[in-house]
Scaffold this active site. Structure first.
Site, PDB file in Angstrom:
ATOM      1  CG  HIS A 152     -40.432 -58.830  22.091  1.00 33.44           C
ATOM      2  ND1 HIS A 152     -39.835 -58.644  22.991  1.00 33.44           N
ATOM      3  CD2 HIS A 152     -41.284 -59.699  22.463  1.00 33.44           C
ATOM      4  CE1 HIS A 152     -40.231 -58.968  24.257  1.00 33.44           C
ATOM      5  NE2 HIS A 152     -41.204 -60.078  23.822  1.00 33.44           N
ATOM      6  CE1 TYR A 188     -31.026 -53.129  25.351  1.00 35.02           C
ATOM      7  CE2 TYR A 188     -33.152 -53.470  24.598  1.00 35.02           C
ATOM      8  CZ  TYR A 188     -31.710 -53.800  24.867  1.00 35.02           C
ATOM      9  OH  TYR A 188     -31.358 -54.855  24.113  1.00 35.02           O
ATOM     10  N   PRO A 216     -23.501 -57.376  26.142  1.00 39.25           N
ATOM     11  CG  PRO A 216     -24.461 -58.000  28.166  1.00 39.25           C
ATOM     12  CD  PRO A 216     -23.172 -57.502  27.680  1.00 39.25           C
ATOM     13  CE  LYS A 242     -27.439 -56.969  16.625  1.00 41.87           C
ATOM     14  NZ  LYS A 242     -28.619 -57.529  16.890  1.00 41.87           N
ATOM     15  CE1 TYR A 254     -31.856 -54.544  21.057  1.00 40.48           C
ATOM     16  CE2 TYR A 254     -33.587 -56.170  19.763  1.00 40.48           C
ATOM     17  CZ  TYR A 254     -32.706 -55.539  21.042  1.00 40.48           C
ATOM     18  OH  TYR A 254     -33.027 -56.048  22.281  1.00 40.48           O
TER      19      TYR A 254
END
Length: 392
Positions: A72, A201, A293, A297, A385
Site C-alpha cells: 500500500h 480511516y 489498534p 503498531k 505510520y
C-alpha cells in the site's frame, strides 16, 4: 531440558525470535500453551511496516509474503463527507506498508520451525519462571500431562498481556502506565472484495470506522461501538448499514457488501510496563506493551523488540558482550513510547467522544483538516505510520 534462550509464547514475536536466533546459531526452545490449530487461527493485525517485512525476510519467512502481500502506497482519511489521500512514498522518501495477515505470518513461521527447527512445543503451559535474577533461570511448564523444567541462560517472555512473564517482575522493580478508552471496536471478516485499494480511516457522525482487507477477496472492517457491546446485538444488515453511513462521501463510491464470516469486539487500551528486563528475563511484544489498534503498531512493535533481541543475542554469542542486552529495555521503550503517543493521537482524533463534547469535536476536525492541508503534518503522520527507524 536445557537451552540457551527459553521463549515463552508461540505467537509471531516468539516464533520470529526463534527463527532469527536459529539462523545465527543461538539455541532456543519455544513453549506455547495453546494448540497449533488455535495459534494459526487467531485473527490479529495485518498491516506491516517495512521493518517488519525486512525482519521476516531475514528469518527466511517471506516467500509467501512477497507473493501474496498487498503493498500500500498510503491511506485515505474521510471526514465531513470528504476524502483525503496520504501518499506515503512522496512524504517519506519512498516508504510503503504491506497488508499480510498475522495468521499467515504465524502459519509460515510454524511450518518453517517444525521443518527446520528450533524446537517448538505446543500445549506446553508455562507455570513459573524460577531464579530469573540468577545466571541459570528455569521455566517450569506442563506438557503431555506432566510437569517439566527448561533450564536456560536467558528467558524471553513473548506470552502476551495475560502471560506469566511480566508477573514475575518484583513489585518494587516494575511499573505500569495505562489508559483505558471509553469505546471498543466491533470487527468483522467478510467474504467480499475490498471496496478500496488502500485502508480508509473514517470519522463519521456515528463514530469511527476502518476499512481494511486480508486479501483481494476478503475484507476486514471495524466500527467504533460502546464498551460492553455484544455482537449478538448487531445483525449483518445493521453492521453494513452503519459502515456505509460512516464511510459516506459526496462522491461516487459504494461499499461492497458480502457474507460476514466472523465478528468480534476489541476493547481499546494503552499499556506500557517498565522496565522490559529483570535479571535474565526479558519481555517482548504484548507482554510489555499494548497500543490501541488505530495506529497499526501492535505487531510491528513486537517485531522491533524481537529484532533488537536477536541482534543482542547474536552479539553475545559472537563477542561475549552483553552491551546490547543491557541497553535492550531503554532502546525498546524509547520506540514504544513514540508508538504509544502516535496510537493515542490517532485514536483521540478519529473517535467520537461518548459524552458528545462539542469542543473536543471541533478540535478533532481541526486536527484532521491540518493533516489534509499541511504537507508537514501529513509527513509526520506518514513517518509514524510507516515506522520510525530502528536505532541500534
Amino acid at each position: 531440558m536445557r537451552t540457551t534462550v527459553g521463549i515463552i509464547g508461540g505467537g509471531p514475536a516468539g516464533l520470529l525470535l526463534a527463527r532469527l536466533l536459529h539462523r545465527t546459531g543461538v539455541d532456543c526452545v519455544v513453549l506455547e500453551a495453546r494448540t497449533r490449530e488455535y495459534v494459526e487461527q487467531r485473527q490479529r493485525a495485518g498491516m506491516l511496516e517495512q521493518g517488519t517485512v525486512d525482519a521476516l525476510h531475514e528469518a527466511g519467512a517471506a516467500e509467501r509474503l512477497h507473493a501474496e502481500g498487498l503493498i500500500h502506497q498510503g491511506i485515505e482519511l474521510r471526514f465531513d463527507r470528504e476524502r483525503h489521500h496520504i501518499d506515503f512514498p512522496t512524504l517519506t522518501g519512498g516508504r510503503t506498508v504491506t497488508i499480510y495477515a498475522q495468521t499467515e505470518i504465524v502459519k509460515d513461521l510454524v511450518a518453517l520451525q517444525l521443518a527446520e527447527g528450533p524446537r517448538l512445543l505446543f500445549e506446553a503451559e508455562a507455570l513459573a519462571i524460577e531464579k530469573p535474577d540468577s545466571e541459570s533461570p528455569v521455566v517450569r511448564f506442563r506438557h503431555e500431562g506432566r510437569e517439566q523444567t527448561l533450564a536456560c541462560d536467558w528467558v524471553v517472555g513473548c506470552d502476551g498481556f495475560h502471560g506469566i512473564a511480566r508477573d514475575t517482575f518484583p513489585d518494587t522493580l516494575g511499573r505500569t502506565y495505562e489508559r483505558d478508552y471509553p469505546y471498543s471496536w466491533l470487527g468483522i471478516l467478510a467474504d467480499v472484495a475490498p471496496s478500496c485499494e488502500e485502508l480508509i480511516y473514517a470519522r463519521g457522525q456515528g463514530g469511527f470506522a476502518l476499512h481494511s482487507m486480508r486479501s483481494p477477496h476478503v475484507s476486514r472492517l471495524y466500527l467504533q461501538v460502546p464498551n460492553g457491546t455484544d455482537t449478538e446485538d448487531w445483525s449483518d444488515d445493521r453492521i453494513w448499514d452503519e459502515l456505509a453511513d460512516r464511510f459516506a462521501i459526496d462522491a461516487d463510491w459504494t461499499l461492497r457488501r458480502g457474507p460476514i464470516t466472523a465478528k468480534s469486539v476489541t476493547p481499546m487500551r494503552s499499556f506500557v510496563h517498565e522496565p522490559m528486563r529483570y535479571g535474565r528475563l526479558l519481555l517482548a511484544g504484548d507482554a510489555a506493551h499494548i497500543v490501541p489498534p488505530t495506529g497499526a503498531k501492535g505487531l510491528n512493535l513486537a517485531v522491533s523488540d524481537v529484532r533488537v533481541l536477536a541482534r543482542a543475542f547474536a552479539e553475545l554469542r559472537r563477542t561475549k558482550s552483553e552491551q546490547l542486552l543491557d541497553s535492550y529495555s531503554d532502546m525498546c521503550l524509547a520506540r514504544v513510547w513514540q508508538a504509544t503517543r502516535f496510537s493515542y493521537d490517532m485514536t483521540k482524533m478519529l473517535h467520537a467522544q461518548p459524552d458528545r463534547d462539542v469542543f473536543e469535536n471541533r478540535l478533532q476536525l481541526a486536527r484532521l483538516r491540518r493533516i489534509a492541508a499541511s504537507r508537514h503534518a501529513a509527513a509526520e503522520l506518514a513517518a509514524n505510520y510507516t515506522g520510525l527507524p530502528l536505532l541500534m
